[in-house]
Design a protein around this motif. Sequence first.
Motif, short mmCIF file in Angstrom:
data_model
loop_
_atom_site.label_atom_id
_atom_site.label_comp_id
_atom_site.label_asym_id
_atom_site.label_seq_id
_atom_site.Cartn_x
_atom_site.Cartn_y
_atom_site.Cartn_z
N GLU A 136 3.74 -0.50 5.27
CA GLU A 136 3.11 0.35 4.26
C GLU A 136 3.95 1.59 4.02
O GLU A 136 4.81 1.95 4.82
CB GLU A 136 1.71 0.74 4.69
CG GLU A 136 0.73 -0.40 4.73
CD GLU A 136 0.49 -1.03 3.37
OE1 GLU A 136 0.47 -0.29 2.36
OE2 GLU A 136 0.35 -2.25 3.32
N LEU B 106 -9.42 -6.47 -0.05
CA LEU B 106 -8.87 -5.71 1.08
C LEU B 106 -7.35 -5.59 1.06
O LEU B 106 -6.83 -4.50 1.33
CB LEU B 106 -9.35 -6.29 2.41
CG LEU B 106 -10.81 -5.98 2.74
CD1 LEU B 106 -11.18 -6.61 4.07
CD2 LEU B 106 -11.08 -4.51 2.76
N PRO B 107 -6.59 -6.64 0.73
CA PRO B 107 -5.14 -6.44 0.62
C PRO B 107 -4.76 -5.45 -0.49
O PRO B 107 -3.78 -4.72 -0.36
CB PRO B 107 -4.59 -7.83 0.32
CG PRO B 107 -5.57 -8.74 0.93
CD PRO B 107 -6.90 -8.08 0.73
N ARG C 123 -5.44 -1.93 1.05
CA ARG C 123 -4.84 -1.65 2.36
C ARG C 123 -4.01 -0.37 2.37
O ARG C 123 -4.12 0.44 3.29
CB ARG C 123 -3.99 -2.83 2.81
CG ARG C 123 -3.50 -2.66 4.23
CD ARG C 123 -2.80 -3.89 4.70
NE ARG C 123 -1.60 -4.12 3.88
CZ ARG C 123 -0.70 -5.04 4.12
NH1 ARG C 123 -0.88 -5.86 5.13
NH2 ARG C 123 0.36 -5.17 3.36
#
Length: 106
Positions: free
Chosen positions: A100, A15-16, A19
């Motif tokens: 992000e 998941l990281p 992301r």
Amino acid sequence: MDGASRMRQLWHVTLPGLRGIIILLFILRLGDSLTVGFEQIILQQQAVGRDVSEVLDTYVYNNGVLGGAWGVAAAVGLVKGLVGVALVLAANKVAHLFGEQGVYRR
């Protein structure tokens, strides 16, 4: 990740790594959130009635194309587009706050 269960591997590794892609796809799909299945709704309006099945796309079609009110239909379409752009810009700002990259860099 020796000894980690599948769930811990998913949570701490997979998941990281995904992301950034998840946030990018969320931002891009958010701009299209006001659009619904126009064809399905316009085909089923006769069965359920126009007053309960009216959405922005069918409103533009019924009043602009069928009713001849081109100015009102263009204004509704423009406002829908502007709201979509505002949603994309706001989601991009939130992505920047979370660290992000988003759709574009600052």
